[in-house]
Design a protein around this motif. Structure first.
Motif, short mmCIF file in Angstrom:
data_model
loop_
_atom_site.label_atom_id
_atom_site.label_comp_id
_atom_site.label_asym_id
_atom_site.label_seq_id
_atom_site.Cartn_x
_atom_site.Cartn_y
_atom_site.Cartn_z
N ARG A 23 0.83 -1.21 0.03
CA ARG A 23 0.14 0.07 -0.05
C ARG A 23 0.71 1.20 -0.13
O ARG A 23 0.62 2.26 -0.59
N CYS A 24 1.85 1.25 0.85
CA CYS A 24 2.85 2.33 0.75
C CYS A 24 3.35 2.57 -0.69
O CYS A 24 3.51 3.77 -1.12
N LEU A 25 3.87 1.62 -1.39
CA LEU A 25 4.41 1.66 -2.64
C LEU A 25 3.33 2.26 -3.65
O LEU A 25 3.58 3.10 -4.41
N CYS A 26 2.09 1.69 -3.51
CA CYS A 26 1.04 2.17 -4.47
C CYS A 26 0.70 3.59 -4.18
O CYS A 26 0.67 4.23 -5.25
N GLU A 27 0.50 4.23 -3.12
CA GLU A 27 0.84 5.56 -2.73
C GLU A 27 1.64 6.29 -3.48
O GLU A 27 1.48 7.59 -4.11
N LEU A 28 2.91 5.85 -3.33
CA LEU A 28 4.13 6.83 -3.95
C LEU A 28 3.80 6.79 -5.54
O LEU A 28 4.04 7.59 -6.09
N ILE A 29 3.54 5.55 -6.10
CA ILE A 29 3.57 5.64 -7.36
C ILE A 29 2.54 6.14 -8.05
O ILE A 29 2.62 6.94 -9.09
N GLU A 30 1.24 6.11 -7.32
CA GLU A 30 0.12 6.94 -7.78
C GLU A 30 0.49 8.47 -7.68
O GLU A 30 -0.14 9.27 -8.54
N ARG A 31 0.94 8.71 -6.73
CA ARG A 31 1.34 10.36 -6.52
C ARG A 31 2.34 10.81 -7.65
O ARG A 31 2.03 11.66 -8.37
N LEU A 32 3.34 9.94 -8.14
CA LEU A 32 4.10 10.27 -9.08
C LEU A 32 3.43 10.32 -10.55
O LEU A 32 3.63 11.33 -11.35
N GLU A 33 2.43 9.35 -10.68
CA GLU A 33 1.62 9.35 -11.86
C GLU A 33 0.70 10.76 -11.99
O GLU A 33 0.57 11.45 -13.14
N SER A 34 0.02 11.05 -10.53
CA SER A 34 -0.83 12.15 -10.80
C SER A 34 -0.05 13.58 -10.80
O SER A 34 -0.50 14.32 -11.35
N ASP A 35 1.31 13.55 -10.49
CA ASP A 35 2.01 14.77 -10.62
C ASP A 35 2.83 14.70 -12.03
O ASP A 35 3.41 15.62 -12.36
N GLY A 36 2.64 13.77 -12.92
CA GLY A 36 3.06 13.48 -14.08
C GLY A 36 4.68 13.31 -14.37
O GLY A 36 5.41 13.67 -15.08
N ARG A 37 5.32 12.95 -13.02
CA ARG A 37 6.45 12.64 -12.87
C ARG A 37 6.94 11.06 -13.19
O ARG A 37 8.16 11.01 -13.35
N LEU A 38 6.04 10.33 -13.22
CA LEU A 38 6.43 8.94 -13.00
C LEU A 38 7.29 8.65 -14.51
O LEU A 38 8.21 7.65 -14.58
N GLU A 39 6.82 9.09 -15.66
CA GLU A 39 7.62 8.56 -16.89
C GLU A 39 8.90 9.20 -16.92
O GLU A 39 9.59 9.10 -17.74
N ARG A 40 9.50 10.26 -15.99
CA ARG A 40 10.80 10.77 -15.92
C ARG A 40 11.37 10.32 -14.80
O ARG A 40 12.66 11.00 -14.09
N THR A 41 10.94 9.37 -14.18
CA THR A 41 11.58 8.87 -12.80
C THR A 41 12.21 7.29 -12.68
O THR A 41 11.30 6.52 -13.15
N ALA A 42 13.38 7.46 -12.52
CA ALA A 42 14.03 6.17 -12.30
C ALA A 42 13.93 5.65 -11.00
O ALA A 42 13.94 6.32 -9.97
N ILE A 43 13.51 4.28 -11.04
CA ILE A 43 13.25 3.74 -9.52
C ILE A 43 14.21 2.48 -9.46
O ILE A 43 14.34 1.64 -10.32
N VAL A 44 14.72 2.55 -8.31
CA VAL A 44 15.80 1.42 -7.95
C VAL A 44 15.16 0.83 -6.53
O VAL A 44 15.11 1.65 -5.71
N PHE A 45 14.96 -0.60 -6.66
CA PHE A 45 14.61 -1.08 -5.60
C PHE A 45 15.05 -2.38 -5.01
O PHE A 45 15.56 -3.02 -5.80
N THR A 46 15.33 -2.32 -3.68
CA THR A 46 16.01 -3.59 -3.12
C THR A 46 15.70 -3.63 -1.44
O THR A 46 15.16 -2.69 -1.00
N GLY A 47 16.26 -4.93 -0.92
CA GLY A 47 16.42 -4.90 0.49
C GLY A 47 17.60 -4.64 0.83
O GLY A 47 18.41 -5.15 0.12
N ASP A 48 17.86 -4.51 2.01
CA ASP A 48 19.07 -4.36 2.80
C ASP A 48 19.63 -5.57 2.95
O ASP A 48 20.91 -6.08 2.90
N HIS A 49 18.85 -6.71 3.15
CA HIS A 49 19.07 -8.19 3.17
C HIS A 49 17.90 -8.84 3.28
O HIS A 49 16.69 -8.52 3.11
N GLY A 50 17.76 -10.24 3.41
CA GLY A 50 16.61 -11.07 3.58
C GLY A 50 16.13 -11.38 5.12
O GLY A 50 16.68 -10.85 5.83
#
Length: 800
Positions: A371-398
């Motif tokens: 749900r937190c990711l969904c909120e961030l992505i939707e805000r980027l879409e509504s602001d028109g910034r998603l298409e110019r945003t590079a997203i890097v995603f990982t975990g610090d460990h398992g």
């Protein structure tokens, strides 16, 4: 005797908590017996009571909270007693509070039921015997207690401050201006304790539907299935992530290297760092928060209560991020570099129902992450910034929720003290917006290769357009936007200059094979991440194959650990280590290009050919020459010469598997052997004898002399001996970066002057950059190397 017998019984019952060997259990018994036999009953009772408290605390923290009893635990409990008490209450059952009382009563009985106290020497002898048995058993209660006391005392010393995370004095980066619209926005998301296996399971897909739908519908998302973390302790994991340095880098380097947002700030980005964690733990706030951040938000910043270990509710953090994005969306029109660190997946896992078992709580925490990711992505879409945003995603460990699978220590490991594939593997992916076709193609080509979180720092530098040469130390990983080696070695450590623990497990990933050393019980494991990652292959290997893996995983930090533990099987001769490493390359991919099998994989095929032809001209190779290569491997250098000069070839190498490849794929004679002694090669036979990038791996100056003498023996009068790519000790000594070239720097140029005089040879020393160099990759170190041409006169004088 009541108390020692009771503790011994509890240790047997709780062996999964403290997986002691029989030696350690016997030492524990002697210790307790020695305490109980102390001549003064009141002192004996006090000592046993202290032991009972230490045992209870160690069990609570070690098993339930996944945290050792150390100075940080004590400091945290002192600074935030309410949160510490909540952790203990939540993680211990009511029956657990009876344990200290039972142990204290047993201590009282032991001390006062003795009618005739024994002499002091009996107690002293028993405790000395216990110490001799337990001094190398860091999982014993004695060691836990001593470690806590020593670390607490050391926390007030300068030495301790110098060897932990502390306030950093980092190099300031000069601005590198970018033209408007040139750079993308960057969102870097790091999730604490993110399990790749659970996230990608059926339950994980149900718990995080938005996450999986987003990855599937985005055509420019590149996932790396063979990615691992570089540590399973958060302070080392985040330090390597945000500085780009390997976990074995020195304390000074970590505190000088600019953080990734410092590079973004130098490129004109608006920088922000959001974490739901309390960074006062382990001095992480002083280490990570600096003046290159426009916005820094932590749990302490918001004054939020702890709800998940030492972190606030991540939904509060998300609310703050969205508020800042709304107000900062029009600030200066600068591109945005935002780092978000979630903590909902840290044990005991953020959930609205704390009565659930750990695995269900973990799935609920995944739902909160979704749900937190969904909120961030939707805000980027509504602001028109998603298409110019590079997203890097990982975990610090398992992570492994503790009610899953078997209760044994190997199947359900504590990530602070053990490594396991599930604790090291992380879901790592990169979304690139409107990337150039070359970048997209290269990311796609690297997807199936082994990568680590260490690669994200140089990759982010690539996205930012920031040159790595501007940093005080070169990043330890590879830029995933460029070609990366296929057979690289990746190291993971949980102890070093930033965390000096008594337990030091390590992991080494080469290709798909993960080699582990478990320091708690001194054993090894081997996993194939592309096969069954749960199947330990180590016990199935023959002794020779195990020896091969010791050699293949050779690394200074790992060798130091094994030597300290008295494990000698990795003390192989240098030639054995090299042969084992190169033999494995041929076994894994015999059909690979020859220059990759010869470990020149940082060259493209075109660059390799150009490199070889430049070298041939420096040597003076002529058409139809008879050429011998010492250390030929699979014959990559000879193959280029044969195509362009129609030479007759012959070679020798210690790696038998590579010689097998050379015999299959090239015309000529190839031998398996050591270049220091080649009795099967006749005297004065070849027009040119070459050794290309081999002498820098010989173990001593005497070995260099012996090998060079053999090459001179087999060359014809009027011929040439070429010894290429030697590290120059004088140049390397003045090299400022921590990223030094591989191999030894044994012999200065004066060594060859003496060799040439004694053997009556004409000497020519050539700076390597005059033969060939390129700005990046392997031969970027050409300016630190030189090559040697030894020409034999037609009528050689008598050697002196």
């Amino acid at each position: 005797m009541i108390f020692p017998i009771l503790i011994l019984w509890l240790n047997r019952r709780l062996r999964r908590v403290f997986p002691c060997t029989n030696r350690a259990l016997f030492g524990e018994f002697l210790l307790l017996l020695g305490l109980a036999q102390f001549p003064v009953p009141s002192i004996a009772m006090a000592l046993l009571a202290c032991y009972a408290v230490v045992f209870s605390l160690a069990r609570s923290f070690f098993l339930r909270v996944s945290r050792p009893v150390d100075r940080y635990s004590i400091r945290y409990a002192w600074a935030e007693p309410r949160n510490a008490w909540q952790i203990i209450i939540r993680e211990r059952s009511p029956a657990g509070f009876i344990q200290p009382a039972v142990l204290l009563c047993a201590a009282w009985a032991d001390a006062y039921m003795r009618l005739f106290p024994p002499p002091f020497w009996i107690s002293a002898a028993l405790m000395v015997g216990a110490w001799m048995l337990l001094r190398r058993s860091p999982q014993s209660q004695l060691t836990v207690a001593l470690r806590a006391i020593i670390e607490l005392i050391a926390s007030f010393s300068r030495l301790d401050r110098d060897k932990r995370l502390c306030a950093a004095t980092r190099q300031k980066l000069a601005p590198i201006p970018a033209t408007a619209g040139e750079l993308p926005d960057v969102l870097f998301i790091v999730c604490e304790s993110l399990s790749k296996r659970i996230l990608e399971s059926d339950d994980g897909r149900k718990a995080a539907p938005f996450y999986h739908a987003f990855l599937e519908r985005q055509g420019n998302v590149f996932s790396f299935p063979n990615a691992i973390a570089n540590s399973t302790t958060s302070d080392i994991a985040y330090a390597t992530l945000f500085t780009g340095l390997p976990p074995d880098a020195g304390h000074k380097a970590f505190h000088q290297q600019p953080l990734i947002w410092s590079a973004a700030r130098a490129r004109g980005y608006h920088t922000s760092f959001y974490t739901s964690q309390g960074l006062s733990w382990l001095n992480m706030d002083a280490f990570f928060i600096d003046d290159t951040l426009d916005i820094a938000v932590t749990r302490e910043t918001l004054g939020a209560p702890c709800v998940n270990d030492m972190a606030m509710d991540d939904r509060l953090l998300n609310r703050r991020i969205l508020e800042d994005w709304k107000t900062a969306s029009a600030v200066n029109g600068a591109p945005r570099f935002c780092v978000v660190n979630y903590n909902m997946l840290h044990v005991p896992f953020l959930s609205d129902d704390e009565k659930q078992p750990p695995h269900e709580r973990y799935l609920n925490a995944l739902g909160i992450l979704d749900r937190c990711l969904c909120e961030l992505i939707e805000r980027l879409e509504s602001d028109g910034r998603l298409e110019r945003t590079a997203i890097v995603f990982t975990g610090d460990h398992g992570e492994i929720p503790r009610d899953e699978g078997s209760s044994g220590p190997e199947e359900n490991p504590d990530r602070l003290y053990r490594f396991h594939p599930d604790l090291l593997r992380v879901p790592l992916w990169i979304r690139v917006p409107g990337a150039a076709p070359g970048i997209v193609a290269q990311l796609g080509a690297n997807r199936e290769k082994s990568v680590s979180n260490l690669d994200l720092y140089p990759t982010l530098l690539g996205l930012l357009g920031f040159p790595a040469e501007r940093l005080p130390a070169a990043p330890g990983g590879c830029n995933l936007l460029e070609e990366i080696p296929k057979h690289r070695k990746i190291i993971a450590l949980n102890a070093g200059d930033l965390r000096a623990w008594s337990l030091e497990p390590f992991a080494s990933l080469t290709g798909p094979h993960l080699f582990l050393y478990q320091d708690m019980d001194r054993h090894f494991e081997l996993y194939d991440l592309q096969g069954d990652p749960a199947c330990n292959l180590w016990k199935q290997l023959a002794p020779a194959a195990q020896k091969h893996w010791f050699a293949r995983s050779s690394h200074p930090a790992l060798s130091r650990i094994l030597k300290k533990r008295g494990i000698r099987r990795d003390e192989l001769a240098l030639s054995d280590k090299i042969a084992a490493e190169y033999n494995s390359r041929a076994v894994e991919d015999e059909s690979a290009p020859l220059h990759e099998l010869n470990n020149w994989h940082l060259f493209s095929a075109e660059d390799w050919e150009e490199f070889c032809l430049h070298t041939a001209r420096a040597i003076g190779i002529k058409p139809r020459d008879h050429v011998f290569e010492a250390g030929c491997g699979a014959g990559a250098f000879l193959e280029v010469l044969q195509r362009h000069y129609d030479i007759t070839m012959e070679g020798v190498d210690i790696a038998g598997n590579l010689i097998t490849v050379a015999r299959k794929r090239l015309p000529g004679r190839f031998h398996v052997g050591d270049i220091q002694r080649m009795p099967y090669v006749p005297d004065k036979t070849f027009d040119a004898v070459v050794s290309h990038g081999v002498f820098l791996y010989l173990p001593s100056a005497s070995a260099v002399w012996s090998a060079a003498s053999e090459l001179v023996r087999i060359v014809k009068p009027g011929g040439v001996v070429y010894i290429g790519v030697l590290n120059d000790p004088e140049r390397i000594a003045n090299y400022q970066s921590g990223h030094k070239p591989s191999g030894q720097a044994l012999v200065p140029r004066s060594f060859w002057s003496q060799f040439a005089i004694q053997n009556g040879l004409q000497l020519e020393l050539i700076d390597q950059e005059k033969i060939y160099q390129k700005p990046t990759g392997y031969d970027a170190h050409a300016r630190l190397r030189y090559s040697v041409c030894l020409r034999v006169p037609e009528r050689p004088p008598t050697p002196r």
